[in-house]
Design an enzyme around this catalytic site. Sequence first.
Site, short mmCIF file in Angstrom:
data_model
loop_
_atom_site.label_atom_id
_atom_site.label_comp_id
_atom_site.label_asym_id
_atom_site.label_seq_id
_atom_site.Cartn_x
_atom_site.Cartn_y
_atom_site.Cartn_z
N ASP A 1 -7.12 -1.35 3.81
CA ASP A 1 -6.24 -2.46 3.45
C ASP A 1 -6.70 -3.79 4.03
O ASP A 1 -6.16 -4.84 3.67
CB ASP A 1 -4.81 -2.17 3.94
CG ASP A 1 -4.22 -0.94 3.30
OD1 ASP A 1 -4.50 -0.70 2.12
OD2 ASP A 1 -3.49 -0.20 4.00
N ASP B 1 0.87 -1.17 0.00
CA ASP B 1 0.00 0.00 0.00
C ASP B 1 0.91 1.23 0.00
O ASP B 1 2.08 1.15 0.40
CB ASP B 1 -0.88 -0.02 1.25
CG ASP B 1 -1.62 1.28 1.46
OD1 ASP B 1 -2.31 1.73 0.53
OD2 ASP B 1 -1.48 1.86 2.56
#
Length: 709
Positions: free
Chosen positions: A601, A403
């Site tokens: 996430d 990420d």
Amino acid sequence: MNMQKGSYTVREANANTCTECNHEIHEEKNCCVKDKHVHTGENAHEHNQSHMDTNKHACSHHNDAQHDIKHTLGLQQRFWISAVLGAVLLVLMVGMFTGTMSHTVVRWGTFIATTPIMLASGAPFMTSAWQSFKKHNANMDTLVALGTGVAYIYSLIALFMGLPVYFESAGFIIFFVLLGQIFEEKMRSNASHAVEKLLDLQTKSAHVLRDGTYIEIPREELKVGDIIRVLPGEKIAVDGVIVEGRTAIDESMVTGESMPTSKSVGDAVIGSTINTTGTIVFRAEKVGSNTMLAQIVDFVKQAQSSHAPIQNLTDKISHIFVPTVVILSILTFLTWFVVVGASPIDALVYAVSVLIIACPCALGLATPTALMVGTARSAAMGVLIKNGAALQETSKIDTVVFDKTGTLTIGKPIVSDIVGDAHEVLRLAASVERNSEHPLAGAITERAQQEGIELNEAYDFEALSGLGVRAHIDGHVVVLGNEKIHENHTFDVQLRKRMSEMNNDAKTVVIVGVDNKIVGLIAIQDAPKESAQSAIASLKKRGLRTVMLTGDNEKVAHAIAQKVGIDEVISDVLPQEKADVISTLRADGATVAFVGDGINDAPALSVADVGIAMGTGTDIAIEAGSVVLTHNDLRGVVRAYDMSKKTFNRIILNLFWASIYNVIGIPIAAGIFASVGFVLNPEISGLAMALSSVSVLASSLLLNVSKVE
């Protein structure tokens, strides 16, 4: 035996795992396997509430969370019974070898101490072995049950016939196997509370228009079409569309975008995101289970329940090893009794010796001791590996997906460049911006504080929506903002060129003007972490593929990727799509680790082969991840990979040491060399078994001195 699933190993089609109690859910028969019972159909998980939702084949996540606790307590109680009574057995053995206790005391003492171990601590092994036998299957429990059962029954007969007894072998075997299970249980993640923590992010109430007045009502009572007002600093209750007002909304939890997003009439808003500046009124479009947060909750739940546990390596060995040992033991008895003509007692002694020396104490310790040492060493380096399955998968990864916001980057805007007279430009900008609520203002004032710049009083402060801010300082008009607010100001060619370069680097540029003349530029960006570049380089050196996966826009994503050395970038991705991308990579044959820190996430962390969460991230990310980097250092990803490789290789070495004693010892215990006086009675076989366990433990402890970068 797969220790994460209780005492039974059940082989059935379409088995998922309950996210709360970690027991198997079998869709064909709608059953859940528990530590002591197998429930099917409507009676699955017989207690206060049905553990099984018969329509969805999924476990409930409320009352039945107690099952995992009961399983753990049951295991601990069994272990402590075997440990305390095992200590008594040790005292008796020492007394016998030193001659301080009579043989009669030792014989009856070992019987008294071993019997409760067999009945309390060993009973589940017997039950599991019987269940496996009925399903024409064999696991490590089968060998434990046979080895201890035969040793105990033989010793019970021998006790009354005046022959040598081997009660202590049965007691120590159960103790060692339970010790291995306790080690693994300690490393296994408790039932994940990620879903509940996600739901806690929702606001409890909202201000809704009713009969011309805004009243506060619980979130659960909201309906599609309701008109809702949100003040600065409040959370948005549900998904909807703005019908009045302008603001900046922090959507980082969903989009991954570190900068708050400007919103006005007609723009969509997402439930549980934070309204940072202005007051807005929006119309509810999606409520209840239809909101984006609810969809993320469902996705995490599904991803966790469909995560197939890794087949334990010792279980694979047991499918061949257990039946082989049993057959060899029977053949040993028949050979001595039928062919050689030995007495039934002598033949039984050889058969029991084979079972005892083959008993899987060392095999039971091979994996958990290495995992215990490996995970402890990793934790000291800032890497928490939650369970053995995660460590084994980490050793096999070939692709690491990162990420961006908060993972590769710091996660908040900071001043990266100042063009012009740096001190003067920053002094003027910070003097004005300390009156502003805009997120970028905080980055500017924080930089001024860091540099110890004394600020001036700003008068007639004015925020111009969508443009910037204006104020008077020392009799001069100071204007900060974008190009539109400076349309009539003198803009130096070199400054304009520099601004273009910074824009191309995906930086947000604040233009500083004084009395209609541009005097400087301040670039703001979510900068990469110091450890990002070296971590990526180390992963590439090990032959791993690195990918950035972010909800941020393509331009910003590529700018950060270029700085840290990542070649592949996938941008503009929503949370559900992140998980889909991970699934696609896995479907293409990659073994994927995903590194993230935010709520957005969580689905990807759950669906990846290995979810690596930043320790400074959200609780939901930490819960969803199977590895946590406590030091917020991306080089922890490299350490996790290296340590998992070393630990898994150590497990293989341990299995070798655990097996080599069997390979050498079983023929001797079977009496092949009896003609030359070289035999292993059950007592010596038990000693060999103990030496095997010691060698495995010593091998595991060597992980503490292994070299890790």
